[in-house]
Design an enzyme around this catalytic site. Structure first.
Site, PDB file in Angstrom:
ATOM      1  N   THR A   1      57.725  40.570 -13.374  1.00 34.30           N
ATOM      2  CA  THR A   1      58.919  41.343 -13.689  1.00 34.30           C
ATOM      3  C   THR A   1      58.912  41.857 -15.102  1.00 34.30           C
ATOM      4  O   THR A   1      58.196  41.357 -15.942  1.00 34.30           O
ATOM      5  CB  THR A   1      60.114  40.380 -13.523  1.00 34.30           C
ATOM      6  OG1 THR A   1      60.271  40.116 -12.166  1.00 34.30           O
ATOM      7  CG2 THR A   1      61.401  40.938 -14.062  1.00 34.30           C
TER       8      THR A   1
ATOM      9  N   ASP B   1      63.364  45.918 -13.883  1.00 37.97           N
ATOM     10  CA  ASP B   1      62.649  46.760 -12.926  1.00 37.97           C
ATOM     11  C   ASP B   1      63.053  46.298 -11.521  1.00 37.97           C
ATOM     12  O   ASP B   1      63.948  45.460 -11.381  1.00 37.97           O
ATOM     13  CB  ASP B   1      61.134  46.656 -13.127  1.00 37.97           C
ATOM     14  CG  ASP B   1      60.585  45.345 -12.625  1.00 37.97           C
ATOM     15  OD1 ASP B   1      59.665  45.358 -11.796  1.00 37.97           O
ATOM     16  OD2 ASP B   1      61.117  44.291 -13.036  1.00 37.97           O
TER      17      ASP B   1
ATOM     18  N   ARG C   1      60.679  45.545  -8.722  1.00 40.70           N
ATOM     19  CA  ARG C   1      59.560  45.182  -7.827  1.00 40.70           C
ATOM     20  C   ARG C   1      59.522  43.673  -7.623  1.00 40.70           C
ATOM     21  O   ARG C   1      59.547  42.906  -8.587  1.00 40.70           O
ATOM     22  CB  ARG C   1      58.238  45.642  -8.440  1.00 40.70           C
ATOM     23  CG  ARG C   1      57.019  45.159  -7.671  1.00 40.70           C
ATOM     24  CD  ARG C   1      55.745  45.615  -8.317  1.00 40.70           C
ATOM     25  NE  ARG C   1      55.474  47.018  -8.048  1.00 40.70           N
ATOM     26  CZ  ARG C   1      54.366  47.639  -8.446  1.00 40.70           C
ATOM     27  NH1 ARG C   1      53.447  46.993  -9.114  1.00 40.70           N
ATOM     28  NH2 ARG C   1      54.188  48.915  -8.166  1.00 40.70           N
TER      29      ARG C   1
ATOM     30  N   LYS D   1      67.536  42.677  -9.515  1.00 43.60           N
ATOM     31  CA  LYS D   1      67.250  41.535 -10.377  1.00 43.60           C
ATOM     32  C   LYS D   1      68.370  41.235 -11.357  1.00 43.60           C
ATOM     33  O   LYS D   1      68.293  40.249 -12.090  1.00 43.60           O
ATOM     34  CB  LYS D   1      65.958  41.790 -11.162  1.00 43.60           C
ATOM     35  CG  LYS D   1      64.780  41.986 -10.245  1.00 43.60           C
ATOM     36  CD  LYS D   1      63.485  42.043 -10.989  1.00 43.60           C
ATOM     37  CE  LYS D   1      62.382  42.464 -10.043  1.00 43.60           C
ATOM     38  NZ  LYS D   1      61.078  42.553 -10.676  1.00 43.60           N
TER      39      LYS D   1
ATOM     40  N   GLY E   1      60.689  35.229 -12.393  1.00 41.23           N
ATOM     41  CA  GLY E   1      60.101  33.993 -11.906  1.00 41.23           C
ATOM     42  C   GLY E   1      60.166  33.970 -10.393  1.00 41.23           C
ATOM     43  O   GLY E   1      60.022  34.987  -9.746  1.00 41.23           O
TER      44      GLY E   1
ATOM     45  N   SER F   1      56.542  39.149 -16.688  1.00 39.79           N
ATOM     46  CA  SER F   1      55.145  39.494 -16.957  1.00 39.79           C
ATOM     47  C   SER F   1      55.039  40.764 -17.791  1.00 39.79           C
ATOM     48  O   SER F   1      54.075  40.971 -18.511  1.00 39.79           O
ATOM     49  CB  SER F   1      54.377  39.654 -15.648  1.00 39.79           C
ATOM     50  OG  SER F   1      55.009  40.629 -14.848  1.00 39.79           O
TER      51      SER F   1
ATOM     52  N   ASP G   1      52.371  47.191 -16.637  1.00 38.14           N
ATOM     53  CA  ASP G   1      52.220  45.852 -16.082  1.00 38.14           C
ATOM     54  C   ASP G   1      52.144  45.967 -14.567  1.00 38.14           C
ATOM     55  O   ASP G   1      52.940  46.665 -13.944  1.00 38.14           O
ATOM     56  CB  ASP G   1      53.415  44.981 -16.490  1.00 38.14           C
ATOM     57  CG  ASP G   1      53.403  43.644 -15.811  1.00 38.14           C
ATOM     58  OD1 ASP G   1      54.458  43.208 -15.318  1.00 38.14           O
ATOM     59  OD2 ASP G   1      52.326  43.024 -15.747  1.00 38.14           O
TER      60      ASP G   1
ATOM     61  N   SER H   1      55.226  44.663 -12.400  1.00 37.89           N
ATOM     62  CA  SER H   1      56.514  45.367 -12.448  1.00 37.89           C
ATOM     63  C   SER H   1      56.311  46.769 -11.924  1.00 37.89           C
ATOM     64  O   SER H   1      55.236  47.347 -12.067  1.00 37.89           O
ATOM     65  CB  SER H   1      57.032  45.458 -13.882  1.00 37.89           C
ATOM     66  OG  SER H   1      56.924  44.236 -14.533  1.00 37.89           O
TER      67      SER H   1
END
Lengths: 256, 269
Positions: free
Chosen positions: B38, B54, B56, B70, B84, B166, B203, B206
């Site tokens: 994330t 984000d 995903r 999220k 997480g 991440s 990343d 994400s």
């Protein structure tokens, strides 16, 4: 790509029976190759700009979590047209520098009015790194090479396992995570020297704030058609006076 | 003393740990659970707090949900972004949301951000990091705007700007380069969107869209899918003009002559 020590130890258990392992008199197998880096340098950044290439690196070489050497020059000119910057094990970087010096010296001794360009030196580096990786005894470095020859700009990277590519802006180590997003957004092909240096300084500052193995003492190398210059060490102004940091538990007495 | 006695005495029960270790050594691969690899961020500006995330959700290497939410609701003036394990972030924010609501009824006052913070960190510390929830908690209460990060082991930070997940390094590089104190709402929203986009495009964990949530004294503005920079382009990718294909021959067979239409009975219902 950086390699973790754990990943390399896993490979080692596969490679223990191959080259680099010698049976000693007591019957145990002694491994004779690089297993982990000891004295390490942090990130190196590189960008192309209007007139050539700019490389930037700090001057720290850490011994584990100690900042052992604070005037270590991690940028080095190679021949007349290129400059190399390395992160990772610094003794391997010094070895590579010696190899490149020999290469350029031999080239100069030919005296044929032709000198090795950055692309050729990059190919040579790729071969060295990959051959050592095949012997399970890598040179533990992530290297950026930039140069200008006959008006053509060149900026490339090699990693310790031989992965190599060219791009308009490159970074090693933490720079890949912290600097590349900013470079991807802000980089333009026609940047002047001032704009390029400003962009690099912005990224170096982020790295100083967020990478624990960096120090606030940098050098910037500039390569143009005229040649290579490496700046004297300089520092960047930092700002720690954010109001919110003054008293974080102002509204939460007794918070932990 | 057998390890199982721990539970009877009221402490932690580690009776399954040796079994799990033995199973892992034997080669049993544990299930891949839904993670939100994330980018979540939060920022304090002059009038309040802006949270961004984000959308995903990944399950190993697969994108399980292209457009998940999220940014979780905790109270009318408090929101929490979660990174997480998706189940852990959902469950822990849900639990704190209900407890906060009961607390509001009991006290007759609005919730404070530090109340949510203390509930979250106590719960996570009790589970010693096994509840894998990394949170960015933000809100506006009687004592002003607040922004905190909560780590899976239960430690917290109070910050003017924060990133987790991440994609946190990519987002943090945007924040460190662009953050100033006392930004306006437009500047803040633009910086948060830029930071999430840096996570989305740099990343792998994400991706997809940008969600924002702006919380001020006046209330909250939940901007679901504020930016959608990854829209699916649905075109064939080609067009053929009429007459593009040469017709070599034409044969028309009327089917009416070949079909027998007869009456029948209705089916049983």
């Amino acid at each position: 790509m950086e390699h973790t020590i754990e990943a390399f130890k896993r490979e080692e258990s596969l490679g223990a029976r191959h080259s680099g392992a010698a049976a000693a008199s007591d019957g145990k197998i002694h491994i004779e190759r690089t297993q982990y880096p000891y004295v390490t340098g942090s990130s190196v950044l590189g960008i192309k700009y209007k007139d050539g290439i700019l490389l930037a690196a700090d001057m720290a070489a850490s011994y584990g979590s100690t900042k052992r050497y604070k005037s270590f020059q991690r940028l080095k000119p190679v021949g007349k047209h290129a400059v190399i910057g390395a992160s990772g094990e610094m003794s391997d970087f010094q070895q590579i520098s010696t190899m490149l010096d020999e290469l350029t010296l031999r080239d100069q001794m030919w005296d044929d009015s032709n000198t090795l360009g950055p692309h050729e030196i990059h190919s040579y580096l790729n071969r060295i790194m990959y051959q050592r990786r095949n012997k399970f005894d890598p040179l533990w470095n992530n290297i950026i090479l930039g140069g200008v020859k006959n008006g053509k700009k060149y900026l490339g990277v090699v990693s310790m396992i031989g992965v190599h590519f060219e791009d308009d802006h490159v970074a090693t180590g933490f720079g890949q995570h912290l600097a590349r997003p900013e470079l991807r957004k802000q980089w333009r092909a026609d940047m002047t020297l001032e704009e390029g240096v400003r962009l690099l300084e912005k990224c170096l500052l982020v790295l100083y704030y967020r990478d624990r193995s960096s120090i606030n003492k940098y050098q910037i190398a500039k390569v143009t058609e005229e040649g290579v210059t490496i700046s004297s060490p300089f520092a960047i102004e930092t700002n720690w006076e954010l109001e919110a940091f003054q008293n974080p538990t102002k509204n939460a007495e007794g918070s932990w | 003393m057998a390890q199982g006695d721990g539970a009877a005495l009221g402490g932690f029960d580690y009776s399954n740990c040796r079994r799990n270790q033995m199973l892992e050594k034997a080669g049993i691969k544990l299930d891949r659970y839904l993670k939100t690899g994330t980018t979540i961020v939060g920022l304090v500006y002059q009038d309040g707090v802006i949270l961004g995330a984000d959308t995903r959700a990944t399950e190993g290497d697969i994108v399980a949900d292209k457009n998940c939410e999220k940014i979780h609701y905790l109270a009318p003036n408090i929101y929490c972004c979660g990174a997480g394990t998706a189940a852990d972030t959902e469950a822990v924010t849900d639990m704190v949301r209900t407890q906060l609501e009961l607390h509001r009824y009991a006290t007759g006052r609005g919730s404070r951000v530090i109340t949510a913070l203390t509930m979250l960190k106590s719960h996570l510390f009790n589970y010693q990091g096994h509840v894998s929830a990394a949170l960015v908690l933000g809100g506006f209460d009687v004592s002003g705007p607040h922004l905190h990060t909560v780590y899976p082991h239960g430690s917290t930070d109070t910050l003017p700007f924060a990133t987790m997940g991440s994609g946190s390094l990519a987002a943090m590089s945007v924040f460190e380069a662009g953050f100033r104190e006392k930004m306006t709402k437009e500047e803040g929203m633009s910086l948060v969107s830029d930071a999430i986009c840096a996570g989305i495009f740099n990343d792998l964990g994400s991706g997809s869209n940008v969600d924002l949530c702006v919380i001020t004294k006046a209330g909250k503005e939940y901007l679901r899918n504020h930016m959608t920079p990854n829209q699916r382009v649905i075109t064939k990718g080609y067009t053929f003009k009429r007459g593009h294909t040469p017709i070599l021959s034409t044969k028309i067979v009327p089917l009416r002559d070949r079909v027998d239409v007869s009456e029948g009975e209705a089916m049983e219902e």
